[in-house]
Design an enzyme around this catalytic site. Structure first.
Site, PDB file in Angstrom:
ATOM      1  N   GLY A   1      -7.489  10.943 -10.492  1.00 35.01           N
ATOM      2  CA  GLY A   1      -7.748   9.555 -10.133  1.00 35.01           C
ATOM      3  C   GLY A   1      -9.205   9.410  -9.725  1.00 35.01           C
ATOM      4  O   GLY A   1      -9.907  10.412  -9.507  1.00 35.01           O
TER       5      GLY A   1
ATOM      6  N   ARG B   1       2.962   0.865   3.337  1.00 34.12           N
ATOM      7  CA  ARG B   1       3.725  -0.324   3.701  1.00 34.12           C
ATOM      8  C   ARG B   1       3.842  -1.300   2.532  1.00 34.12           C
ATOM      9  O   ARG B   1       2.967  -1.365   1.663  1.00 34.12           O
ATOM     10  CB  ARG B   1       3.084  -1.038   4.893  1.00 34.12           C
ATOM     11  CG  ARG B   1       1.762  -1.704   4.591  1.00 34.12           C
ATOM     12  CD  ARG B   1       1.131  -2.311   5.844  1.00 34.12           C
ATOM     13  NE  ARG B   1       0.716  -1.280   6.790  1.00 34.12           N
ATOM     14  CZ  ARG B   1       1.265  -1.121   7.980  1.00 34.12           C
ATOM     15  NH1 ARG B   1       2.249  -1.912   8.380  1.00 34.12           N
ATOM     16  NH2 ARG B   1       0.828  -0.172   8.782  1.00 34.12           N
TER      17      ARG B   1
ATOM     18  N   THR C   1       0.855  -1.188   0.000  1.00 37.04           N
ATOM     19  CA  THR C   1       0.000   0.000   0.000  1.00 37.04           C
ATOM     20  C   THR C   1       0.891   1.238   0.000  1.00 37.04           C
ATOM     21  O   THR C   1       2.118   1.141  -0.048  1.00 37.04           O
ATOM     22  CB  THR C   1      -0.899   0.027   1.246  1.00 37.04           C
ATOM     23  OG1 THR C   1      -0.098   0.358   2.399  1.00 37.04           O
ATOM     24  CG2 THR C   1      -1.564  -1.324   1.489  1.00 37.04           C
ATOM     25  N   CYS C   2       0.266   2.397   0.108  1.00 35.92           N
ATOM     26  CA  CYS C   2       1.061   3.625   0.124  1.00 35.92           C
ATOM     27  C   CYS C   2       1.908   3.738   1.380  1.00 35.92           C
ATOM     28  O   CYS C   2       2.917   4.446   1.395  1.00 35.92           O
ATOM     29  CB  CYS C   2       0.154   4.850  -0.008  1.00 35.92           C
ATOM     30  SG  CYS C   2      -1.052   5.029   1.325  1.00 35.92           S
TER      31      CYS C   2
ATOM     32  N   MET D   1      -9.487   6.222  -2.433  1.00 29.78           N
ATOM     33  CA  MET D   1      -9.004   7.373  -1.674  1.00 29.78           C
ATOM     34  C   MET D   1      -9.535   8.684  -2.246  1.00 29.78           C
ATOM     35  O   MET D   1      -9.945   9.587  -1.502  1.00 29.78           O
ATOM     36  CB  MET D   1      -7.469   7.388  -1.651  1.00 29.78           C
ATOM     37  CG  MET D   1      -6.879   8.548  -0.853  1.00 29.78           C
ATOM     38  SD  MET D   1      -7.432   8.589   0.877  1.00 29.78           S
ATOM     39  CE  MET D   1      -6.469   7.219   1.538  1.00 29.78           C
TER      40      MET D   1
END
Length: 436
Positions: free
Chosen positions: A202, A62, A59-60, A206
């Site tokens: 995007g 980890r 992920t962003c 998120m």
């Protein structure tokens, strides 16, 4: 089998390094095959998975490798293999990556998985997005055939623990999401958000969360730029339903239209920056150097880092938002101790299960040996009955033979051991042969 989690996260590495080790979702299945080849295989059994197991969570905040490998290998050996492979795959020097890498064996790996899924190891304490991301990682590993008994059990228990923590504590109360933090940041820079024009780059989860939070502030205009114009239009339509002037545009229009916007929030899956220094400089000139807020939530980053050096741009990355979200963390700290207690109990339960699994081959061998003895003596008894021997004598002979063979191992061991080994046997045998 030995459990091992290897990775880096927002606590151990800056975004500049984290973005270099991200695995795009579409790359994970083939990558898992490479990772499995590095890990030693365990013992083969009738119901046990023979090979190693692995899953990748990226992920962003980890990138983590969850592994189960042969338990006769030291954890450090597996860590060294994984470090070399990770550095080689992403073309990073091992010396640059190693200081930021953590390796968690056995119960530490279990505890870490439980804490991550429960939101205790997140930048935003108690956030829920990571649980969905972990479920996606497990689903991908399952589709790749990389999961076996141990990781399947680990992740199923992980999800159950996360549900228990969220259901019995207030770890999610007063939550400050990353999206809410972006709005708070914008409110610090601009007096009124209802006067500002916002560009969302995007259309993933998120960005949808950010759009929802910004919509509550009634911005003057909201535009969604996305590679798939259809998906961008769907998000714009949802904002329009809330009375927000909104529309969608293709990413290719960014250079021409960026100057229109006061706030730019970007979070795409691009492996390379999509907004460069030159494009922002041109936009600022067109805006007569009116300030812009740019928030880059992507890892790898969507906006070139040099943009942050421009005097009329306020550029923030996911790491920069940490100070803002920490303000809400204090309100949830009271629930952390309760959550940690739940997790510790569940870690012990899992390790007890894992230890029991480790003796399965021994138990299976004992059953197999016992069955072989039973069959041998039963066939002998049948032959005795077939030749006309007294059934009572046959039963006596069968019982005596089984008893003698059953006791042969323990009595032989007692006769050939001495000292502490003999003392240990003397203590164990009464427990092994106690009446049922």
């Amino acid at each position: 089998m030995q459990l091992l989690t290897i990775g880096i996260n927002h606590n151990t590495a800056p975004v500049a390094l984290r973005e270099r080790v991200v695995f795009p979702l579409e790359h994970i299945k083939p990558v898992l095959g490479q990772l499995l080849e590095l890990l030693p295989a365990g013992q083969r059994g009738e119901t046990e998975r023979a090979g190693p197991e692995a899953a990748i969570l990226s992920t962003c905040n980890r990138t983590e490798l969850y592994c189960a490998a042969a338990n006769d290998e030291p954890a450090e050996a597996n860590r060294s293999r994984a470090l070399a492979w990770l550095a080689d795959y992403h073309q990073i020097r091992q010396a640059d990556l190693a200081p930021h890498l953590y390796a968690l064996p056995q119960s530490d790996a279990v505890r870490h998985a439980f804490r991550v899924a429960s939101g205790l190891d997140s930048m935003v304490l108690g956030e829920t997005q990571i649980l969905g991301q972990m479920k996606d990682a497990v689903r991908t590993a399952g589709e790749a055939g990389a999961l076996g008994t141990y990781l399947n059990q680990l992740f199923q228990r992980t999800f159950a623990v996360a549900k228990e923590v969220r259901g019995t504590t207030e770890i999610g109360a007063h939550s400050v999401s990353m999206a809410a933090a972006v709005v708070k940041l914008a409110q610090r820079i601009f007096d009124r958000l209802d006067k500002q024009k916002v560009l969302f780059i995007g259309a993933g989860e998120m960005i949808e969360l950010c759009a929802t939070h910004f919509a509550a502030q009634r911005p003057a205009l909201a535009v969604v730029a996305n590679r798939s114009i259809e998906r961008g239009e769907r998000l714009a339509e949802r904002m329009a339903e809330q009375g927000i002037a909104s529309s969608a545009m293709p990413l290719s229009d960014l250079p021409q239209r960026m100057a229109e916007f006061d706030i730019v929030v970007s979070c795409t899956a691009s492996t390379l920056p999509i907004i460069g220094l030159g494009a922002v400089e041109r936009a600022l000139r067109a805006r007569r150097h009116r300030p812009m807020l740019m928030v880059d939530l992507a890892v790898p980053r969507d906006i070139e880092a040099e943009v942050g050096q421009l005097s009329d741009v306020f550029l923030y990355t996911v790491d920069d938002l940490g100070a803002i979200v920490s303000q809400g963390n204090a309100m949830r700290q009271a629930a952390v101790q309760q959550a940690e207690a739940i997790i510790e109990t569940r870690v012990q339960n899992f390790m007890h299960w894992a230890e029991n699994r480790s003796v399965v081959p021994v138990i299976r061998a004992l059953h197999s040996q016992g069955e072989a003895l039973r069959q041998m003596e039963l066939e002998r008894a049948k032959r005795m009955l077939a030749r006309g021997d007294d059934p009572q004598a046959v039963l006596e002979a069968l019982a005596s033979a089984l008893t003698n063979k059953f006791l042969h191992g323990p009595t032989h061991a007692l006769s050939h051991t001495q000292g502490s080994e003999r003392d240990t046997l003397l203590k164990l045998l009464p427990e092994l042969f106690r009446k049922q």
